[in-house]
Design a protein around this motif. Structure first.
Motif, PDB file in Angstrom:
ATOM      1  N   LYS A 242      44.967  38.897  55.753  1.00 24.22           N
ATOM      2  CA  LYS A 242      45.784  38.202  56.750  1.00 24.22           C
ATOM      3  C   LYS A 242      46.383  36.927  56.173  1.00 24.22           C
ATOM      4  O   LYS A 242      47.564  36.633  56.371  1.00 24.22           O
ATOM      5  N   VAL A 243      45.569  36.170  55.443  1.00 21.54           N
ATOM      6  CA  VAL A 243      46.048  34.925  54.847  1.00 21.54           C
ATOM      7  C   VAL A 243      46.993  35.204  53.678  1.00 21.54           C
ATOM      8  O   VAL A 243      48.077  34.612  53.573  1.00 21.54           O
ATOM      9  N   MET A 244      46.599  36.115  52.789  1.00 25.13           N
ATOM     10  CA  MET A 244      47.417  36.412  51.610  1.00 25.13           C
ATOM     11  C   MET A 244      48.772  36.993  52.002  1.00 25.13           C
ATOM     12  O   MET A 244      49.814  36.596  51.455  1.00 25.13           O
ATOM     13  N   CYS A 245      48.779  37.929  52.947  1.00 22.88           N
ATOM     14  CA  CYS A 245      50.027  38.579  53.341  1.00 22.88           C
ATOM     15  C   CYS A 245      50.933  37.621  54.106  1.00 22.88           C
ATOM     16  O   CYS A 245      52.160  37.734  54.037  1.00 22.88           O
ATOM     17  N   MET A 260      58.957  44.162  47.193  1.00 21.74           N
ATOM     18  CA  MET A 260      57.905  43.233  46.797  1.00 21.74           C
ATOM     19  C   MET A 260      56.577  43.968  46.632  1.00 21.74           C
ATOM     20  O   MET A 260      55.790  43.665  45.725  1.00 21.74           O
ATOM     21  N   GLY A 261      56.324  44.941  47.508  1.00 26.14           N
ATOM     22  CA  GLY A 261      55.120  45.754  47.396  1.00 26.14           C
ATOM     23  C   GLY A 261      55.084  46.523  46.089  1.00 26.14           C
ATOM     24  O   GLY A 261      54.019  46.653  45.453  1.00 26.14           O
ATOM     25  N   VAL A 262      56.244  47.037  45.672  1.00 26.83           N
ATOM     26  CA  VAL A 262      56.328  47.759  44.396  1.00 26.83           C
ATOM     27  C   VAL A 262      55.976  46.823  43.240  1.00 26.83           C
ATOM     28  O   VAL A 262      55.214  47.190  42.329  1.00 26.83           O
ATOM     29  N   LEU A 263      56.509  45.595  43.287  1.00 29.05           N
ATOM     30  CA  LEU A 263      56.244  44.626  42.224  1.00 29.05           C
ATOM     31  C   LEU A 263      54.756  44.288  42.136  1.00 29.05           C
ATOM     32  O   LEU A 263      54.171  44.294  41.041  1.00 29.05           O
ATOM     33  N   TYR A 309      45.616  46.301  48.390  1.00 30.01           N
ATOM     34  CA  TYR A 309      45.767  46.314  49.843  1.00 30.01           C
ATOM     35  C   TYR A 309      46.948  45.461  50.297  1.00 30.01           C
ATOM     36  O   TYR A 309      47.585  45.750  51.320  1.00 30.01           O
ATOM     37  N   VAL A 310      47.259  44.391  49.526  1.00 29.96           N
ATOM     38  CA  VAL A 310      48.466  43.613  49.822  1.00 29.96           C
ATOM     39  C   VAL A 310      49.700  44.496  49.678  1.00 29.96           C
ATOM     40  O   VAL A 310      50.624  44.447  50.499  1.00 29.96           O
ATOM     41  N   ALA A 311      49.724  45.338  48.647  1.00 30.87           N
ATOM     42  CA  ALA A 311      50.848  46.258  48.450  1.00 30.87           C
ATOM     43  C   ALA A 311      50.957  47.236  49.621  1.00 30.87           C
ATOM     44  O   ALA A 311      52.062  47.500  50.121  1.00 30.87           O
ATOM     45  N   ILE A 312      49.827  47.754  50.077  1.00 32.54           N
ATOM     46  CA  ILE A 312      49.835  48.656  51.234  1.00 32.54           C
ATOM     47  C   ILE A 312      50.401  47.934  52.454  1.00 32.54           C
ATOM     48  O   ILE A 312      51.227  48.490  53.205  1.00 32.54           O
ATOM     49  N   TYR A 313      49.975  46.688  52.652  1.00 34.57           N
ATOM     50  CA  TYR A 313      50.457  45.912  53.809  1.00 34.57           C
ATOM     51  C   TYR A 313      51.977  45.708  53.728  1.00 34.57           C
ATOM     52  O   TYR A 313      52.689  45.875  54.730  1.00 34.57           O
ATOM     53  N   LEU A 314      52.476  45.374  52.548  1.00 32.95           N
ATOM     54  CA  LEU A 314      53.918  45.143  52.401  1.00 32.95           C
ATOM     55  C   LEU A 314      54.704  46.421  52.654  1.00 32.95           C
ATOM     56  O   LEU A 314      55.768  46.400  53.297  1.00 32.95           O
ATOM     57  N   PHE A 315      54.216  47.541  52.158  1.00 31.61           N
ATOM     58  CA  PHE A 315      54.871  48.822  52.446  1.00 31.61           C
ATOM     59  C   PHE A 315      54.826  49.109  53.950  1.00 31.61           C
ATOM     60  O   PHE A 315      55.782  49.634  54.532  1.00 31.61           O
TER      61      PHE A 315
END
Length: 530
Positions: A242-245, A260-263, A309-315
């Protein structure tokens, strides 16, 4: 001789998962059951025009539980060897209910797609998707402790498609698609203020995570250490995300979250593959799999995998932006469904390429292959829920359309005669029509017909739905599931429980859990206070 705790930990560790297709069918069972539930309610309403049986809370709760929860329980217990047959059986039920309903309600002219019909602004299919994830997780966290639960569905130790591996990934996607960023409701705040709000809103998750940690350590509850680590758990992961995203989405526009998720994913996979990341996660700082190198080393799976998991959240945010675009017709939603299906296919292709050429799928690493798997599986579930919602919306539009029999034709004729300007015939309009010399009998017939149609439209909308109730108090639902799972494990020797007794326990557990959450919804009690 090993203690019961050690036997239990051994019982849920060391497995390699199942196949991608089997997991897809298991998760799809609950999604397509949404259509059976909605079509069944509509058909029952049609058979019982007064709506007394379909509006009764206990009757509706029983119907929802039997259609939405029981198939999920059976798919991971007694019918786990007949997943395909169960899936096809529910598909056949969907087709049968659709044609029975259309034959009962609709004339041939109704079968033409009505372009003016739109889905609910509530995006019911999103609610269903999120609730299904909660229900599947609640069933799985208890059922996994019984021998009746297939060991191929247990979390894979390092590599593999384990059904239980999908839980955290699905939760991240379900939170992302309804996030303020995805819905275009992100307030224009500075990075510092946004981070402060994110930290405050994550406090309940941190409190629950600490409470779980203290409880597990205090009563020596069984643990799967390689899942998150010695001290880390699911709630800490959600709080950290929650904080990171929030930080990432404050710096990157929502419509650019996908790139950004891809990166993030590419950089993370480079660390895993080329800089010893995977080896460190497996062997630790001592090279022997120990956890003596401090807090980070003891909880390396939970902390190190956060970028995945940050990448999953961005997608998920990118997907949510697409879902919440304004659409005004079923035709537009069908076009959206095609695009969603194409995106699932794209992730599936990347999944195969990465699984064979980069690194096998691993929830323990949250690697590129796992991210592609979670996105593909999530999108397929959303697609199934969307198609069910489209079909149900069309069926409801047919139900609300004026009947094309002689009586309705007469009604249309009367309405045209008495309301030449095509304005709705209300009580105030009736006085106006009466003063112009229109027949009181015709006016009364028109008003009665309007009243019946309005009553039909209102009464055909269910006053209770289990899926909506679960979403209404989703965190409480999952928290209660964890507490009740612990109580059952402390009260029952699950490892020595027979198949039918185990299934009965899981059914009773889910029945109590769903009933509690349903009563709270009926009484409009929300436990979210932050």
């Amino acid at each position: 001789m090993a203690s019961y705790k050690q036997e239990h930990e051994k019982f849920v560790t060391g497995y390699n998962g199942t196949t991608f297709s089997e997991v897809t069918f298991v998760t799809g069972i609950s999604c397509i059951s949404c259509f059976v539930r909605e079509a069944g309610v509509l058909l029952l309403f049609r058979l019982f025009q007064e709506g007394s049986r379909t509006s009764n809370f206990l009757w509706r709760f029983f119907l929802d539980f039997m259609v939405l929860v029981l198939p999920n329980i059976l798919s991971v217990t007694l019918m786990s060897d007949y997943i395909m047959e169960l899936f096809l059986g529910i598909i056949a039920s969907c087709v049968m209910l659709y044609f029975v309903y259309m034959k009962t309600v609709a004339s041939k002219s109704h079968l033409i797609l009505r372009s003016e019909v739109n889905l609910s602004d509530k995006k019911t299919f999103v609610t269903n998707f999120r609730s299904i994830i909660n229900i599947c997780a609640a069933v799985g966290i208890l059922a996994v402790d019984f021998p009746i639960f297939p060991r191929r569905f247990v979390k894979a130790e390092t590599y593999g498609f384990g059904l239980m591996d999908t839980g955290v990934g699905f939760y991240v996607v379900s939170n992302a698609i309804v996030s303020p960023e995805a819905r275009g409701k992100l307030p224009n705040l500075s990075l510092v203020v946004s981070l402060k709000k994110a930290v405050v809103s994550s406090v309940p998750l941190l409190v629950i995570g600490c409470a779980r940690l203290a409880t597990v350590k205090g009563i020596e509850y069984q643990e799967h250490v390689s899942e998150y680590g010695v001290h880390w758990n699911f709630f800490f992961t959600l709080a950290a995300l929650k904080v990171m995203c929030t930080a990432v989405t404050c710096l990157v526009p929502a419509n650019q979250s996908g790139p950004m998720g891809v990166l993030v994913l590419v950089l993370y996979q480079v660390v895993l593959s080329n800089f010893g990341g995977s080896n460190y996660l497996l062997t630790g700082s001592d090279g022997k799999g120990g956890r003596t190198g401090g807090f980070f080393d003891a909880n390396r799976e939970g902390i190190f995998t956060l970028p995945g998991y940050v990448a999953i959240y961005l997608f998920g945010v990118h997907l949510g932006c697409f879902i919440f675009k304004q659409r005004k017709s079923l035709r537009e939603w069908l076009s959206a469904a095609v695009k969603i299906a194409v995106s699932a296919l794209v992730f599936a292709l990347f999944l195969m390429v990465c699984h064979l050429g980069v690194q096998p799928v691993s929830r323990r690493f949250a690697n590129v292959t796992y991210v592609c798997w979670m996105m593909c599986a999530s999108i397929l579930m959303l697609l199934e829920c969307l198609l069910a919602d489209i079909a149900v919306t069309f069926m409801k539009s047919v139900m609300h359309r004026p009947f094309e029999d002689s009586q309705s034709q007469q009604f249309v004729k009367v309405k045209k005669e008495n309301s030449p300007d095509n304005r709705p015939v209300t009580r105030s309009r009736a006085k106006e029509m009466s003063s112009s010399g229109n027949s009181l009998e015709k006016i009364g017939a028109t008003l009665d017909k309007n009243g019946r149609e309005e009553k039909l439209a209102k009464s055909s909308q269910p006053s209770f739905c289990l899926l909506e109730a679960v979403t209404y108090n989703s965190l409480l639902f999952f928290l209660l599931a964890n507490v009740m799972t612990g109580i059952v494990n402390l009260s029952v020797p699950t490892l020595n429980t027979g198949s039918h007794v185990a299934v009965a326990i899981v059914i009773a557990y889910m029945g109590v859990l769903c009933l509690v959450i349903s009563v709270l919804r009926v009484k409009n009690i929300s436990t979210k206070f932050w």
